[in-house]
Design an enzyme around this catalytic site. Structure first.
Site, PDB file in Angstrom:
ATOM      1  N   GLU A   1      50.357  44.042  60.429  1.00 26.57           N
ATOM      2  CA  GLU A   1      51.299  43.289  59.592  1.00 26.57           C
ATOM      3  C   GLU A   1      51.446  41.876  60.143  1.00 26.57           C
ATOM      4  OE1 GLU A   1      56.009  42.622  58.823  1.00 26.57           O
ATOM      5  OE2 GLU A   1      55.139  43.374  60.685  1.00 26.57           O
TER       6      GLU A   1
ATOM      7  N   ASP B   1      52.680  47.231  63.511  1.00 19.89           N
ATOM      8  CA  ASP B   1      53.776  46.349  63.134  1.00 19.89           C
ATOM      9  C   ASP B   1      53.702  45.043  63.922  1.00 19.89           C
ATOM     10  OD1 ASP B   1      56.393  45.976  61.761  1.00 19.89           O
ATOM     11  OD2 ASP B   1      57.172  45.976  63.805  1.00 19.89           O
TER      12      ASP B   1
ATOM     13  N   ASP C   1      64.525  64.949  51.438  1.00 19.43           N
ATOM     14  CA  ASP C   1      65.085  65.784  52.502  1.00 19.43           C
ATOM     15  C   ASP C   1      64.584  67.208  52.287  1.00 19.43           C
ATOM     16  OD1 ASP C   1      66.536  67.121  54.399  1.00 19.43           O
ATOM     17  OD2 ASP C   1      68.501  66.397  53.757  1.00 19.43           O
TER      18      ASP C   1
ATOM     19  N   TYR D   1      61.762  51.837  63.467  1.00 23.08           N
ATOM     20  CA  TYR D   1      61.253  50.698  64.244  1.00 23.08           C
ATOM     21  C   TYR D   1      62.011  50.447  65.551  1.00 23.08           C
ATOM     22  CZ  TYR D   1      58.361  49.478  60.219  1.00 23.08           C
ATOM     23  OH  TYR D   1      57.430  49.493  59.203  1.00 23.08           O
TER      24      TYR D   1
ATOM     25  N   HIS E   1      53.247  38.806  66.436  1.00 22.12           N
ATOM     26  CA  HIS E   1      54.194  38.596  67.528  1.00 22.12           C
ATOM     27  C   HIS E   1      53.769  39.270  68.831  1.00 22.12           C
ATOM     28  CE1 HIS E   1      56.776  36.685  64.632  1.00 22.12           C
ATOM     29  NE2 HIS E   1      56.621  37.725  63.836  1.00 22.12           N
TER      30      HIS E   1
END
Length: 710
Positions: free
Chosen positions: A285, A257, A54, A128, A261
């Site tokens: 991925e 990502d 942070d 995500y 899919h």
């Protein structure tokens, strides 16, 4: 005087062979931070941005989104881009030898807190759950902060890779528009639409995937995530324009990502749009389980224009070093089989753990972590180290594997293993580009050699923490001499002696020992180690990296056709792709003195700019074992070669049997001819009648629907 000179020469040669170097090697241009299409010389450090540092408390979330105690593991903890900047500036990352960082998806995410009884709520801390791909996540920082991160990283010779997830937006419910933010998608602040009442067809609405088939995983939702319909023209253009926002900021790489899919054809055309705009190294991925080999995964790596995370490598390393469920023979078999299956093995991104897996360290001795890191850092591919692995962080599964960074101790053995081995990727081309040969093996010991021209690295690992082994009969390509361990004994390694015939004086490899010995030599003959991008078009520029090219321009041949040289030096050549017949080409290089290099194979030259078209054929009935494929008169459809036909096509989700469909990347604005075929083993059945014709749109996406011709 002559005797004195000879004595000095002998002493210099002796020192050279002890240290394994023939001469000081200056930084080569192929290793520069500006080389954004080649990561073989880099070490990536993966950061879950919210969980690192942070650096600016003023941008932290408020209310239920945030947990300042860092105990509610699905809430924001405050990590941001300023925190990463701080760790670059204080030398933690550069001191470890990191030359690239992979950060969480930087785009604006949803602000909703989803119910989660275990963790008191679930948020988008991981990045995500996108809502606007053209804005920043304010809890990570502003565009100014992001630009500062890019500039700081580049000033310290670090490349920046962003995660990017075009598969989906955020959690949504088909029946409850009040759930989370209903998957809503914004275009720089303007609402495009949500998951319910999706009259424009921005999302898929086929339910959740059960992962039963490749098709099912593409067109159905991952869990409850609103699945984007990339074939929709608005979504297609939106995603292509969104990635350009980040390319314009100066990012150096993209991790995509969930590539398993999304439709292959759309991703190939998406990759073409990136390469046409500003080429950067891109890897996807595609999760594979233990011992899983998937032909679709291999095809994707070889044909999509991007690389992949190497799950076959990762799973095997975890079996051998972490779980002890396989031996070094299994490790060697993986190295051989992946080199055979993947065309661009040095582009595969290797790793031992990440944000979706149990952390590698699970208590007990830390030596397996150090051995696995040493193996990954000296193996083929592009090593990626998950944040905290060097601090021995633990945690099984999401979110326990994503805790706040615990320490920045630069004295851990793991940190120093990375520190000593990471620089080899830039100083010894055998590590970046070399072949791999097994030199000595048993269940516990693996001694392997990386070789590129006259450059050599020999690595020995004994994973057994209680048993030593006598190493006899070992041979190497290292020249005669004595070689010290590059790790300096950090993992108990010692020196070895090599005779003129390549035999190594027998030695004992102690329990748990790892040693690395190397030889670096300048090259007088040309040798190509890397070409990128591996998918291109006439007129585009590709980069050829290696050694021994000389400083005077020669030729680069695509088959037998020369390209136009853009720049030329001893380790890097840039060349414009000539106008040749589209298809796969083997590239070679000829120096100004006439010396010819090795060939670098399977560079894909496309017909032109790519568009994703959905091909649909009705009434294509089949018998058991038959599948329908697509072929046609352009390279993207196999040029009528049935062995290169596209498929097998799908017939379950978007359309149902006997209708078959497939999303295919084809040349824009081109009138193509095509036909469908049925394959059953080696038996080919061609569709009857004349060839179908279709004029591909010049932009956006397309759909063509025909009937099977008897």
């Amino acid at each position: 005087m002559k005797k004195t000179f000879k004595l000095i020469l002998v002493l210099m040669l002796s020192l050279t062979l002890v240290f394994g170097l023939t001469a000081p090697i200056q930084a080569a241009s192929d290793t520069a931070v500006s080389n954004v299409v080649n990561y073989s010389t880099d070490v990536i450090y993966q950061i879950v941005t919210d969980r690192f540092v942070d650096g600016n408390t003023s941008n932290n979330p408020t209310g239920d989104l945030y947990d300042p105690t860092h105990t509610s593991l699905k809430k924001y903890f405050g990590g941001d881009w300023q925190g990463i900047i701080n760790k670059i500036n204080d030398g933690y990352l550069t001191g470890m030898g990191v030359t690239a960082i992979w950060i969480s998806q930087p785009v604006e995410n949803i602000y909703a807190v989803l119910p989660d009884s275990t963790f008191g709520g679930s948020t988008s801390y991981h990045g995500y759950w996108a809502r606007d791909f053209k804005r920043t996540n304010p809890y990570f920082g502003s565009f100014t902060d992001f630009q500062n991160l890019i500039n700081t990283a580049h000033a310290h010779n670090i490349k920046v890779i962003i995660d990017f997830a075009p598969n989906h937006t955020s959690p949504a419910s088909e029946t409850d528009p009040t759930y989370a933010e209903n998957g809503r998608l914004y275009d720089n602040g303007t609402l495009l639409g949500g998951y319910t009442n999706d009259t424009n067809g921005y999302f898929h609405h086929y339910g959740g995937t059960d992962f039963s088939s490749y098709e099912d995983g593409i067109y159905r939702n991952l869990f409850d995530l609103a699945d984007l319909n990339q074939q929709n023209s608005t979504i297609d253009s939106y995603l292509k324009s969104a990635i350009k926002v980040w390319l314009d900021m100066g990012i150096d790489g993209i991790r995509l990502d969930a590539v398993k899919h999304m439709p292959f054809g759309w991703q190939k055309n998406f990759m073409d749009s990136i390469l046409s705009y500003r080429p950067v190294f891109t890897f996807g991925e595609w999760f594979l389980g233990t011992n899983e080999i998937d032909v679709n995964n291999t095809y994707f790596a070889n044909e999509s224009g991007m690389s992949l995370l190497d799950f076959r490598f990762s799973q095997k390393v975890r079996q051998v070093f972490r779980d002890n469920t396989d031996t070094m023979y299994g490790l060697d078999s993986m190295i051989q089989s992946t080199a055979s299956d993947y065309n661009f093995i040095n582009d595969m991104v290797t790793f031992i753990d990440n944000h979706d897996m149990d952390r590698f360290y699970n208590g007990g001795s830390t030596r397996p972590v150090e051995q696995a890191l040493a193996f990954t850092l000296t193996s083929r591919g592009v090593p990626a180290i998950y944040y905290g692995t060097e601090q021995y962080m633990t945690g099984n599964g999401d979110p326990y594997n994503r805790a706040m960074m615990t320490s920045f101790n630069t004295s851990t053995t793991a940190y120093n293993v990375i520190k000593k081995l990471a620089p080899l990727r830039k100083s010894n081309p055998a590590i970046a580009y070399g072949t791999t040969q097994q030199r000595w093996i048993n269940n516990d010991v693996y001694i392997y050699e990386r070789k590129f021209g006259n450059n050599v690295a020999l690595v020995a690992i004994n994973r057994n923490l209680s048993t030593s082994y006598n190493i006899t009969g070992l041979y190497t390509a290292l020249p005669a001499g004595t070689y010290t361990d590059v790790l300096g004994g950090l993992l108990n390694g010692n020196s070895i002696s090599v005779a003129s015939d390549g035999s190594v004086t027998p030695f004992t490899l102690s329990a748990g020992e790892v040693a690395v010995w190397q030889y670096v030599s300048s090259s007088n003959s040309p040798l190509i180690g890397h070409v990128g991008p591996t998918m291109t078009k006439a007129g585009q520029t590709i980069t050829i990296d290696g050694r021994g090219f000389g400083t005077t321009s020669g030729q680069v041949l695509f088959g037998s056709t020369a390209g136009t040289i853009v720049s030329w030096d001893d380790t890097e050549v840039k060349v414009k792709v000539p106008s040749v017949t589209p298809g796969k080409y083997n590239i070679s290089l000829k120096t100004s003195s006439g010396a010819t290099s090795n060939t670098y194979n399977n560079i894909n030259i496309l017909t032109g700019n790519q568009i994703c078209v959905r091909f649909v054929v009705n009434n294509a009935s089949t018998v058991y074992g038959e599948n329908v494929y697509l072929t046609g008169n352009v390279a993207e459809l196999g040029n009528w070669d049935t062995s290169k036909a596209i498929g097998p096509m799908f017939n379950q989700v978007v359309y149902q049997y006997p209708t078959w469909y497939y999303d295919v990347s084809v040349p824009a604005g081109t009138t193509i001819q095509f036909k469908f075929i049925k394959k059953n083993g080696n038996t080919i059945t061609w569709e009857g009648g004349s060839n179908h014709t279709y004029t591909v749109p010049s932009s956006s996406t397309g759909t063509v629907i025909v009937n099977w011709q008897q």
